[in-house]
Design an enzyme around this catalytic site. Structure first.
Site, short mmCIF file in Angstrom:
data_model
loop_
_atom_site.label_atom_id
_atom_site.label_comp_id
_atom_site.label_asym_id
_atom_site.label_seq_id
_atom_site.Cartn_x
_atom_site.Cartn_y
_atom_site.Cartn_z
N HIS A 86 -2.59 7.52 6.99
CA HIS A 86 -1.68 8.50 6.39
C HIS A 86 -2.44 9.75 5.94
CE1 HIS A 86 2.22 6.56 6.42
NE2 HIS A 86 1.71 5.45 5.89
N CYS A 124 6.11 0.18 7.60
CA CYS A 124 5.74 1.33 6.78
C CYS A 124 6.95 1.75 5.96
CB CYS A 124 5.28 2.47 7.69
SG CYS A 124 4.77 3.96 6.81
N LEU A 125 6.73 2.03 4.68
CA LEU A 125 7.83 2.44 3.81
C LEU A 125 8.47 3.75 4.29
CD1 LEU A 125 6.23 1.58 0.36
CD2 LEU A 125 7.99 0.28 1.59
N GLY A 161 0.85 -1.18 0.00
CA GLY A 161 0.00 0.00 0.00
C GLY A 161 0.89 1.23 0.00
N GLN A 187 2.95 9.95 1.49
CA GLN A 187 4.26 9.29 1.52
C GLN A 187 5.12 9.65 0.32
OE1 GLN A 187 2.38 5.26 2.40
NE2 GLN A 187 4.40 5.13 3.39
N HIS A 219 -4.25 1.22 7.59
CA HIS A 219 -2.89 1.78 7.65
C HIS A 219 -2.73 2.93 6.65
CE1 HIS A 219 1.59 1.34 8.18
NE2 HIS A 219 1.53 1.98 7.01
N GLU A 220 -3.14 2.70 5.40
CA GLU A 220 -3.00 3.75 4.37
C GLU A 220 -3.93 4.92 4.66
OE1 GLU A 220 -0.40 3.59 2.68
OE2 GLU A 220 -0.04 1.47 3.08
#
Length: 192
Positions: A152, A106-107, A45, A50, A148-149
Site C-alpha cells: 500500500h 483487503c479492506l 493490518g 487506506q 500486503h500492507e
C-alpha cells in the site's frame, strides 16, 4: 476515532507514500485511530493510504491470525508467533524464500479474496511509534500481512499480482466498488 476506509479506485491507493518525521501532526492520535479503525473493520493490518494519508505508516496485528489457528496449522508457520506493532518509514531490505499462495483480501477492496504468491520472509528497516529504529526479519503469515500492507505504501494492491484473465473476471466487481455499489460493515470513502 474510527476513520473511513478508502475504496478501490481512489487515487491515494496508487500513490507512493512519503516518509514522515517525529513532528508529523497528531501522530500518536493518528496511530490510535488506525488501530481502532483496523479492529473496527475486522482487519489484521491497515496502511495509512487506506485512510487517505499518503505517508509510510502501517499497523499489523498478525497475532490474532496465529492465535486462531489449530495446532496442526501452526506447524505450517514455524517461528511465526505473530506481531502487533506499528511500522513507520518502512523499507524492504530483503525478501527471500519460496513463494507460496495465500488467500488475501483487503479492506479497500471488500468482498474480493484471491490467492496471491509472496516470498516466505521479509526483512524490513523501519522505525516504531517512538521513532526508534529497527531492522527485523519476519516469516510466514506475519511476513504475508507485512508484504500486503507495505505494498500500500508503494501504491500497489494485492489484485496487481493476479493473472490478467483473473483481473478481467473481477473487472465488474472492482468497478462496482469504485462506484460505491457495495455495502460493508464499515464506512468507506469513494472517489467521485
Amino acid at each position: 476515532m474510527i476513520l473511513p476506509i478508502v475504496a478501490y479506485g481512489h487515487p491515494v491507493l496508487r500513490k507512493v507514500s512519503e516518509d514522515i518525521t517525529p513532528d508529523y501532526p497528531h501522530l500518536q492520535q493518528f496511530i490510535a485511530n488506525m488501530w481502532e479503525t483496523m479492529y473496527g473493520s475486522s482487519g489484521v493490518g491497515l496502511a495509512a493510504p487506506q485512510v487517505n494519508k499518503a505517508i509510510r505508516l502501517f499497523v499489523v496485528d498478525s497475532e490474532q491470525i496465529i492465535n486462531n489457528l489449530e495446532e496442526d496449522e501452526k506447524a505450517e508457520y514455524p517461528g511465526d508467533q505473530g506481531v502487533k506493532q506499528v511500522f513507520i518509514n518502512a523499507h524492504i531490505v530483503d525478501a527471500e524464500g519460496k513463494e507460496w499462495p495465500y488467500n488475501e483480501g483487503c479492506l479497500s477492496i471488500p468482498k474480493i479474496r484471491e490467492d496471491v504468491y509472496r516470498p516466505e520472509t521479509i526483512r524490513l528497516r523501519y522505525v516504531d511509534e517512538n521513532f526508534q529504529p529497527h531492522e527485523r526479519t519476519f516469516h510466514g503469515i506475519t511476513a504475508r500481512v507485512i508484504f500486503h500492507e507495505y505494498d500500500h505504501l508503494d501504491g500497489k494492491l494485492f489484485i496487481d499480482y493476479l493473472k490478467p484473465l483473473k483481473r478481467r473476471m473481477l473487472k465488474g466487481k472492482l468497478e462496482d466498488i469504485s462506484k460505491g455499489k457495495i455495502s460493508t460493515d464499515y464506512k468507506m470513502i469513494f472517489h467521485k
